[in-house]
Design an enzyme around this catalytic site. Structure first.
Site, PDB file in Angstrom:
ATOM      1  N   ASP A 254       0.777  -0.923   0.135  1.00 31.96           N
ATOM      2  CA  ASP A 254      -0.061  -0.120   0.118  1.00 31.96           C
ATOM      3  C   ASP A 254       0.925   1.268  -0.012  1.00 31.96           C
ATOM      4  O   ASP A 254       0.920   2.212   0.937  1.00 31.96           O
ATOM      5  CB  ASP A 254      -0.892   0.179   1.442  1.00 31.96           C
ATOM      6  CG  ASP A 254      -0.218  -0.035   2.581  1.00 31.96           C
ATOM      7  OD1 ASP A 254      -0.844   0.388   3.526  1.00 31.96           O
ATOM      8  OD2 ASP A 254       0.968  -0.431   2.492  1.00 31.96           O
TER       9      ASP A 254
ATOM     10  N   ASP B 191       6.722   0.861   1.868  1.00 33.90           N
ATOM     11  CA  ASP B 191       6.686  -0.060   0.726  1.00 33.90           C
ATOM     12  C   ASP B 191       7.488   0.259  -0.494  1.00 33.90           C
ATOM     13  O   ASP B 191       7.927  -0.517  -0.941  1.00 33.90           O
ATOM     14  CB  ASP B 191       4.992  -0.001   0.157  1.00 33.90           C
ATOM     15  CG  ASP B 191       4.159  -0.155   1.609  1.00 33.90           C
ATOM     16  OD1 ASP B 191       3.796   0.839   2.127  1.00 33.90           O
ATOM     17  OD2 ASP B 191       3.604  -1.187   1.458  1.00 33.90           O
TER      18      ASP B 191
ATOM     19  N   ASN C 204      -2.619   2.600   3.358  1.00 38.06           N
ATOM     20  CA  ASN C 204      -1.941   3.821   3.822  1.00 38.06           C
ATOM     21  C   ASN C 204      -2.895   4.858   2.957  1.00 38.06           C
ATOM     22  O   ASN C 204      -3.110   5.927   3.493  1.00 38.06           O
ATOM     23  CB  ASN C 204      -0.712   3.915   3.412  1.00 38.06           C
ATOM     24  CG  ASN C 204       0.412   3.483   3.946  1.00 38.06           C
ATOM     25  OD1 ASN C 204       0.068   3.288   5.291  1.00 38.06           O
ATOM     26  ND2 ASN C 204       1.228   2.746   3.469  1.00 38.06           N
TER      27      ASN C 204
ATOM     28  N   THR D 152       2.959  -6.324   2.408  1.00 36.65           N
ATOM     29  CA  THR D 152       3.582  -4.817   3.222  1.00 36.65           C
ATOM     30  C   THR D 152       2.601  -4.134   3.624  1.00 36.65           C
ATOM     31  O   THR D 152       2.903  -2.908   4.098  1.00 36.65           O
ATOM     32  CB  THR D 152       4.872  -4.521   2.864  1.00 36.65           C
ATOM     33  OG1 THR D 152       4.473  -3.918   1.274  1.00 36.65           O
ATOM     34  CG2 THR D 152       6.054  -5.312   2.578  1.00 36.65           C
TER      35      THR D 152
ATOM     36  N   PHE E 267      -0.995  -1.157  12.447  1.00 39.14           N
ATOM     37  CA  PHE E 267      -1.784  -0.649  11.314  1.00 39.14           C
ATOM     38  C   PHE E 267      -2.264  -1.864  10.339  1.00 39.14           C
ATOM     39  O   PHE E 267      -3.507  -1.974  10.106  1.00 39.14           O
ATOM     40  CB  PHE E 267      -1.105   0.449  10.446  1.00 39.14           C
ATOM     41  CG  PHE E 267      -1.961   1.112   9.326  1.00 39.14           C
ATOM     42  CD1 PHE E 267      -1.789   0.813   7.879  1.00 39.14           C
ATOM     43  CD2 PHE E 267      -3.089   1.953   9.726  1.00 39.14           C
ATOM     44  CE1 PHE E 267      -2.377   1.245   7.160  1.00 39.14           C
ATOM     45  CE2 PHE E 267      -3.873   2.481   8.820  1.00 39.14           C
ATOM     46  CZ  PHE E 267      -3.331   2.156   7.545  1.00 39.14           C
ATOM     47  N   ASN E 268      -1.282  -2.381   9.526  1.00 36.35           N
ATOM     48  CA  ASN E 268      -1.841  -3.270   8.632  1.00 36.35           C
ATOM     49  C   ASN E 268      -2.687  -4.540   8.908  1.00 36.35           C
ATOM     50  O   ASN E 268      -3.717  -4.831   8.393  1.00 36.35           O
ATOM     51  CB  ASN E 268      -0.257  -4.023   7.999  1.00 36.35           C
ATOM     52  CG  ASN E 268       0.342  -3.085   7.343  1.00 36.35           C
ATOM     53  OD1 ASN E 268       0.007  -1.958   6.921  1.00 36.35           O
ATOM     54  ND2 ASN E 268       1.776  -3.501   7.085  1.00 36.35           N
TER      55      ASN E 268
ATOM     56  N   HIS F 102       9.717   0.085   8.158  1.00 30.62           N
ATOM     57  CA  HIS F 102       8.879  -1.160   8.491  1.00 30.62           C
ATOM     58  C   HIS F 102       9.053  -2.239   7.257  1.00 30.62           C
ATOM     59  O   HIS F 102       9.432  -3.298   7.323  1.00 30.62           O
ATOM     60  CB  HIS F 102       7.348  -1.012   8.629  1.00 30.62           C
ATOM     61  CG  HIS F 102       7.073   0.140   9.765  1.00 30.62           C
ATOM     62  ND1 HIS F 102       7.473  -0.064  11.303  1.00 30.62           N
ATOM     63  CD2 HIS F 102       6.666   1.105   9.879  1.00 30.62           C
ATOM     64  CE1 HIS F 102       6.962   0.933  11.866  1.00 30.62           C
ATOM     65  NE2 HIS F 102       6.731   1.872  10.949  1.00 30.62           N
ATOM     66  N   ASP F 103       8.463  -1.721   6.290  1.00 26.35           N
ATOM     67  CA  ASP F 103       8.210  -3.019   5.140  1.00 26.35           C
ATOM     68  C   ASP F 103       9.676  -3.462   4.607  1.00 26.35           C
ATOM     69  O   ASP F 103       9.586  -4.585   4.064  1.00 26.35           O
ATOM     70  CB  ASP F 103       7.264  -2.160   4.115  1.00 26.35           C
ATOM     71  CG  ASP F 103       6.249  -1.689   4.476  1.00 26.35           C
ATOM     72  OD1 ASP F 103       5.489  -0.947   3.901  1.00 26.35           O
ATOM     73  OD2 ASP F 103       5.714  -2.312   5.454  1.00 26.35           O
TER      74      ASP F 103
HETATM   75  O1  RIB Z   1       2.418  -0.016  10.746  1.00 29.50           O
HETATM   76  C1  RIB Z   1       3.327   0.111   9.713  1.00 29.50           C
HETATM   77  C2  RIB Z   1       2.778  -0.459   8.414  1.00 29.50           C
HETATM   78  O2  RIB Z   1       1.526   0.361   8.126  1.00 29.50           O
HETATM   79  C3  RIB Z   1       3.670  -0.244   7.264  1.00 29.50           C
HETATM   80  O3  RIB Z   1       3.362  -1.099   6.325  1.00 29.50           O
HETATM   81  C4  RIB Z   1       3.154   1.057   6.554  1.00 29.50           C
HETATM   82  O4  RIB Z   1       3.667   1.159   5.039  1.00 29.50           O
HETATM   83  C5  RIB Z   1       1.528   1.115   6.998  1.00 29.50           C
HETATM   84  O5  RIB Z   1       1.272   0.088   5.732  1.00 29.50           O
HETATM   85 CA    CA Z   2       2.851  -0.689   3.808  1.00 27.63          CA
END
Ligand code: RIB
Ligand code: CA
Length: 310
Positions: A12, A17, A41, A125, A166-167, A239-240
């Site tokens: 996203d 990403d 996102n 991701t 979040f994801n 993160h990703d």
């Molecule tokens: O929490 C972090 C995740 O949420 C990452 O993948 C960032 O791109 C958002 O999608």
């Molecule tokens: Ca992401």
């Protein structure tokens, strides 16, 4: 040289990403068979547009499938405060040089997996909506999926709520399908991704590489750093990119196999990845959870990645 691992990138974009995809495309160990967008996102329209621009920038011409417009059950959540109104604010990017392939994300995943002469690795991701839809539509393809290396969750804490990352929170029902699928899982959760921090001296190393992709990645990192500093983070958690690093440089990571359950109910804990650190459930592990990272080696990996571009 090992045969490259066939992968599908599902994301996203999203700054991290995008950086994960730059890393994946740069590696001779990975063979990107398809790219799929997912709503997370930003809206699916925006993440798809961003995915097309990123792939144009990095010269990735794998077929691109447009993801589902919303989570399996939950109401969509987007994150404009994190990634901006476009979902990828910051540097100017090229306009897309190609169109989506016409198949939606789960259908493209299905086609690539069926046509591959070896099992395919999925690298989601963002929210797990597309991956879950694939598994629900075609459970018979599970043996043809080698592994799912995902960014999502957090054993110790969340980031969108105190309990949920979040994801996973955006589509907890999808995450439950994936974590209960029996497919080998690598989970790059907040436990490790918030240690995958990039600081100004790091993104200036990237910028100094001097090519177009390096400039853009440095700008993405600088944007992400600015946002996270405003929240009190010491640096930018990329993160990703950890979900990709797990496939190409696993030796820089520390992992533990855990049983992880996904909470899909509750006012406070919906979207939590509940990890059994001490085996108290007696249930067999279903995920290789990444818990730590050699941060310097991770930054070196990003610098080496951008050097692979003209
Ligand atoms: O929490 C972090 C995740 O949420 C990452 O993948 C960032 O791109 C958002 O999608
Ligand atoms: Ca992401």
């Amino acid at each position: 040289m090992m045969k490259p691992i066939p992968i599908i990138l599902d994301g996203d974009p999203g700054h991290d990403d995008a950086i994960a995809w730059v890393l994946a495309k740069s590696s001779p160990l990975l063979d990107i068979r398809a790219v799929t967008s997912v709503c997370g996102n930003q809206t699916i329209e925006k993440t798809t547009y961003n995915a097309l621009r990123i792939c144009t920038l990095i010269g990735c011409r794998a077929p691109l499938g447009v993801g589902r417009p919303r989570p399996l059950v939950a109401q969509p959540i987007i994150a404009p405060t994190v990634h901006g109104k476009s979902g990828l604010d910051g540097p100017v990017l090229p306009e897309p040089a190609f169109e989506p392939c016409g198949l939606d994300a789960p259908a493209l995943m299905e086609k690539v997996i069926e046509e591959s002469d070896e099992p395919v690795t999925l690298v989601p991701t963002g929210p797990l909506t597309n991956v879950a839809a694939l598994l629900l539509n075609r459970p018979d393809l599970k043996p043809r999926i080698a592994r799912i290396s995902l960014m999502g969750g957090g054993i110790a804490y969340g980031n969108w709520t105190p309990a949920a990352e979040f994801n996973i929170l955006v589509d907890p029902e999808a995450a439950k399908v994936v974590f209960e699928s029996g497919i080998p899982l690598t989970m790059a959760g907040l436990d490790v991704t918030e240690k995958a921090l990039v600081f100004p001296e790091d993104f200036e190393r990237v910028r100094a590489v001097g090519n177009r992709v390096a400039q853009v990645v440095a700008d993405w990192l600088e944007f992400f750093y600015g946002f996270h500093r405003s929240l009190g983070y010491p640096g930018a958690p990329v993160h990703d990119a950890v979900a990709v690093a797990a496939l190409i440089r696993p030796e820089i990571l520390t992992t533990k196999d855990l049983y992880v359950a996904i909470e899909t109910e509750g006012d406070y804990c919906k979207g939590t990845t509940v990890g059994d650190m001490y085996g108290v459930t007696g249930k067999a592990p279903n995920a290789t959870c990444i818990l730590d990272i050699d941060r310097k080696a991770f930054v070196d990996l990003l610098v080496e990645a951008v050097k692979q571009y003209d």
